[in-house]
Design a protein around this motif. Structure first.
Motif, PDB file in Angstrom:
ATOM      1  N   ASN A   1       1.139  -1.182   0.429  1.00 19.98           N
ATOM      2  CA  ASN A   1       0.175  -0.129  -0.186  1.00 19.98           C
ATOM      3  C   ASN A   1       0.659   1.461   0.553  1.00 19.98           C
ATOM      4  O   ASN A   1       0.491   2.376  -0.671  1.00 19.98           O
ATOM      5  CB  ASN A   1      -0.953   0.123   1.481  1.00 19.98           C
ATOM      6  N   VAL A   2       2.260   1.102   0.767  1.00 14.34           N
ATOM      7  CA  VAL A   2       3.097   2.456   0.964  1.00 14.34           C
ATOM      8  C   VAL A   2       3.691   2.653  -0.370  1.00 14.34           C
ATOM      9  O   VAL A   2       3.953   3.713  -0.775  1.00 14.34           O
ATOM     10  CB  VAL A   2       3.834   2.175   1.987  1.00 14.34           C
ATOM     11  N   ALA A   3       3.930   0.943  -1.299  1.00 13.62           N
ATOM     12  CA  ALA A   3       4.378   1.808  -1.604  1.00 13.62           C
ATOM     13  C   ALA A   3       3.915   2.418  -3.752  1.00 13.62           C
ATOM     14  O   ALA A   3       3.912   2.970  -4.556  1.00 13.62           O
ATOM     15  CB  ALA A   3       5.354  -0.039  -2.382  1.00 13.62           C
TER      16      ALA A   3
ATOM     17  N   LYS B   1       0.971   3.825  -3.075  1.00 18.28           N
ATOM     18  CA  LYS B   1       0.547   5.279  -2.372  1.00 18.28           C
ATOM     19  C   LYS B   1       1.918   6.257  -3.584  1.00 18.28           C
ATOM     20  O   LYS B   1       1.822   7.582  -3.467  1.00 18.28           O
ATOM     21  CB  LYS B   1       0.382   5.691  -1.506  1.00 18.28           C
ATOM     22  N   THR B   2       3.103   5.349  -2.636  1.00 16.80           N
ATOM     23  CA  THR B   2       4.048   6.276  -3.409  1.00 16.80           C
ATOM     24  C   THR B   2       4.478   6.560  -4.380  1.00 16.80           C
ATOM     25  O   THR B   2       4.860   8.286  -5.451  1.00 16.80           O
ATOM     26  CB  THR B   2       5.442   5.842  -2.440  1.00 16.80           C
ATOM     27  N   ALA B   3       3.959   5.606  -5.123  1.00 24.08           N
ATOM     28  CA  ALA B   3       4.157   6.031  -6.714  1.00 24.08           C
ATOM     29  C   ALA B   3       3.346   6.757  -7.207  1.00 24.08           C
ATOM     30  O   ALA B   3       4.050   7.822  -8.178  1.00 24.08           O
ATOM     31  CB  ALA B   3       4.165   4.561  -7.418  1.00 24.08           C
ATOM     32  N   GLU B   4       2.170   6.702  -6.405  1.00 22.22           N
ATOM     33  CA  GLU B   4       1.040   8.185  -7.544  1.00 22.22           C
ATOM     34  C   GLU B   4       1.818   9.414  -6.996  1.00 22.22           C
ATOM     35  O   GLU B   4       1.207   9.999  -7.584  1.00 22.22           O
ATOM     36  CB  GLU B   4      -0.019   7.607  -6.385  1.00 22.22           C
ATOM     37  N   GLY B   5       2.131   8.946  -5.712  1.00 20.10           N
ATOM     38  CA  GLY B   5       2.429  11.268  -5.202  1.00 20.10           C
ATOM     39  C   GLY B   5       3.318  11.425  -6.209  1.00 20.10           C
ATOM     40  O   GLY B   5       3.572  12.842  -6.598  1.00 20.10           O
ATOM     41  N   ILE B   6       4.696  10.714  -6.635  1.00 18.72           N
ATOM     42  CA  ILE B   6       5.606  10.791  -7.570  1.00 18.72           C
ATOM     43  C   ILE B   6       4.807  10.565  -8.727  1.00 18.72           C
ATOM     44  O   ILE B   6       5.535  12.470  -9.598  1.00 18.72           O
ATOM     45  CB  ILE B   6       6.650   9.599  -7.662  1.00 18.72           C
ATOM     46  N   ALA B   7       4.386   9.997  -9.106  1.00 19.04           N
ATOM     47  CA  ALA B   7       3.689  10.537 -10.991  1.00 19.04           C
ATOM     48  C   ALA B   7       3.228  11.596 -10.285  1.00 19.04           C
ATOM     49  O   ALA B   7       3.338  12.615 -11.750  1.00 19.04           O
ATOM     50  CB  ALA B   7       2.767   9.786 -10.719  1.00 19.04           C
ATOM     51  N   THR B   8       1.979  12.073  -9.300  1.00 16.44           N
ATOM     52  CA  THR B   8       1.423  13.214  -9.581  1.00 16.44           C
ATOM     53  C   THR B   8       2.950  14.751  -9.776  1.00 16.44           C
ATOM     54  O   THR B   8       2.282  15.860  -9.838  1.00 16.44           O
ATOM     55  CB  THR B   8       0.821  13.829  -7.850  1.00 16.44           C
ATOM     56  N   LEU B   9       3.582  14.717  -8.495  1.00 17.40           N
ATOM     57  CA  LEU B   9       4.480  15.416  -8.389  1.00 17.40           C
ATOM     58  C   LEU B   9       4.886  16.099  -9.815  1.00 17.40           C
ATOM     59  O   LEU B   9       5.534  16.601 -10.794  1.00 17.40           O
ATOM     60  CB  LEU B   9       5.960  14.581  -7.990  1.00 17.40           C
ATOM     61  N   PHE B  10       5.299  14.574 -10.601  1.00 17.75           N
ATOM     62  CA  PHE B  10       5.933  14.767 -11.969  1.00 17.75           C
ATOM     63  C   PHE B  10       5.239  15.470 -13.792  1.00 17.75           C
ATOM     64  O   PHE B  10       5.718  16.265 -13.924  1.00 17.75           O
ATOM     65  CB  PHE B  10       6.515  13.127 -12.898  1.00 17.75           C
ATOM     66  N   VAL B  11       4.085  14.943 -12.923  1.00 18.85           N
ATOM     67  CA  VAL B  11       2.904  15.949 -13.924  1.00 18.85           C
ATOM     68  C   VAL B  11       2.775  17.575 -13.584  1.00 18.85           C
ATOM     69  O   VAL B  11       2.987  19.043 -14.268  1.00 18.85           O
ATOM     70  CB  VAL B  11       1.531  14.829 -13.605  1.00 18.85           C
TER      71      VAL B  11
END
Lengths: 341, 341
Positions: free
Chosen positions: A225-227, A229-239
């Motif tokens: 779950n942490v991994a 959501k971390t991935a989602e957060g980094i994707a958001t950061l890039f976008v």
């Protein structure tokens, strides 16, 4: 009735899936006075749908235990019942994840030999896509859970994604055998000893998720779950960073317009909506959790995931593989050794 | 001598840091016949450097226990000794992380009251940057470790990053108080009860890392390591996908050239080299681990991180805060209650 958009996403989403799967039929559970007017806009879907009216809805913040006790007439419960009673091949819901899992476990039960179901999802990678599980159904797992998740993932990759010899890795903080905690090392020793429907690649690390090093990444529900959501957060950061830089000035906006074609290709390639659908694996029935924020396009992919799992007889293959596992001497001896230690 | 590039990254990196910190002086440990010729190219650094020759080097794949026993004359050990003996304010190394942590723990010891040191790093976020710890020093942690990490992170944010009232969150699978496992809930109850150098925000989730919801994200070393590497993998996925789409045809390449200015701005904003430097927090001495693959620019940022921590008297403030913690009735009562349960 679930998710941020309720029937406004579910019904057009089902219509999109229906276009692709001409033989699919739909049972729609919920408030008919809300469902019917939307359904009227999709005549093809309407022809293949039966609306089952119920007023009860599981709230998105309801505790699973409460939903179980009081939600016997809820749209969620009735939809799951339809699978348990053989009236439907799979259930797809955008509702409360905890309630959906608790109800599905109670009503559908686990497949014979499976100790605990897991939530799995496909994620985009450099090479294509990778399945990760568990994404949050089990906060802590023992080594046998992880072994069973590996089988669930491998069977999915083989039977549903069509990968002949799927590779499976256990998520850890290093690839060497001595890394991580006891549960992981124990799961490693079992998975290294047994024969199972894929190729066990040992430990993998967090960056292997995005790299697509293996077809299936197995972990406990906390780490998964942490991994995720971390991935989602980094994707958001890039976008957001790209958006900020390409809208800074008139010239940047022009550069964006000129590059629109390329950006659209990137967007399409990494579109999380295509990967929508948390697959509840290990249950005696197919149950898919669509993301609460899913739009119609995203929801259609959750429906398609359910159709694919049903079509390919995923659960029957898993049941056979789990039976085969417990018959293997290498499995029995490793597990006995573990117990005697 | 450590890392993929050895003195070829370390010396030009030190030279870059020296340019920024005019009063910094350098002790360089390693093979002088390798160091000297490179150092000759940086006359300003050379004037402020003393080379300490040793032939021994800790190999990148050496087990920490072996490095401890046999590496008494290694460049790594000698550099750490220099801090322990007060000849240097901080040590920066690109070498074997496990050996560096084990040696630093043995030689420098923990600050009074600190049970275990943690590895921390700053990460880029939508809002600026966030510190995450532990990134892998402790595979499993108890609630008191997590409380101490929260203090370490908050003190860093305050004393080094200059944030007046840093916000701290515990990484979990949901933000509600009942989520996660016992250790996390216990840490939550302690952090909610005590006064500490920042604002405790409760549980945060994986996507809060990229969003920059809090200034400090606290977790155990297993989860932190997986989250960090997952983030790296997703960053790689984005970069590779963008590269692939913008080099697909002559037209895409042209679009890239037109957007070069914007891409460079994004690159600069998310440049991981600026965030290079795993900070070993909780030790009685400043020790920074530079990424093994660091180039000169990245290494200079690890050096700068070490200088900043030394300048701002980070360790002295931490020692005071830990003393203050153990004096607090609310802390003592929660910990006692825990022990009696």
């Amino acid at each position: 009735m679930g998710g941020d958009n309720g029937p406004d996403a579910v019904i057009p989403g089902a219509a999109l899936a229906a276009k692709k799967y001409k033989k699919a039929e739909f049972l729609l559970f919920g408030r008919s006075h809300v469902i019917e007017p939307i359904l009227d806009k999709y005549p093809d879907l309407k022809k293949r749908s039966v609306v089952h009216h119920t007023d009860d809805v599981v709230a998105s913040d309801e505790r699973p235990s409460i939903a179980l006790r009081t939600g016997r007439k809820s749209s969620m419960r009735m939809a799951i019942n339809a699978v348990a009673e053989g009236r439907a091949d799979c259930v797809v819901s955008s509702g409360n994840t905890g309630a959906l899992m608790a109800t599905a476990k109670l009503v559908l039960k686990c497949l014979p030999g499976i100790h605990r179901p897991a939530i799995a999802s496909l994620l985009p990678t450099v090479k294509g896509s990778t399945m990760m599980l568990d994404l949050g159904a089990n906060i802590s797992c023992d080594s046998e859970n992880l072994v069973q998740f590996s089988i669930l993932g491998a069977v999915y990759a083989k039977a549903v994604s069509g990968i002949t010899r799927p590779t499976v890795g256990l998520l850890n903080v290093g690839s060497e055998d001595m890394k991580g905690h006891d549960t992981l090392r124990e799961a490693l020793s079992i998975l290294s000893a047994i024969k199972f429907p894929g190729e066990f690649k040992g430990f993998v690390e967090g960056d292997d998720i995005g790299k697509g090093t293996v077809d299936v990444v197995v972990t406990d529900g906390f780490t998964g779950n942490v991994a995720l959501k971390t991935a989602e957060g980094i994707a958001t950061l890039f976008v957001k960073t790209l958006k900020a830089e390409f809208s800074r000035s008139l010239l940047s906006k022009l550069a964006y317009l000129i590059s629109l074609r390329q950006f659209n290709a990137v967007r399409k390639r990494l579109d999380h909506r295509v990967y929508n659908g948390g697959l509840f694996l290990g249950l005696n029935g197919v149950c898919i959790k669509s993301h609460g924020s899913a739009d119609a396009f995203a929801f259609s992919h959750a429906v398609i995931a359910g159709i694919k799992m049903s079509e390919n007889g995923f659960n029957a293959i898993v049941a056979k593989e789990i039976e085969y596992l417990t018959e293997q001497e290498s499995f029995v001896s490793v597990v006995n050794e573990r117990v005697s230690v």
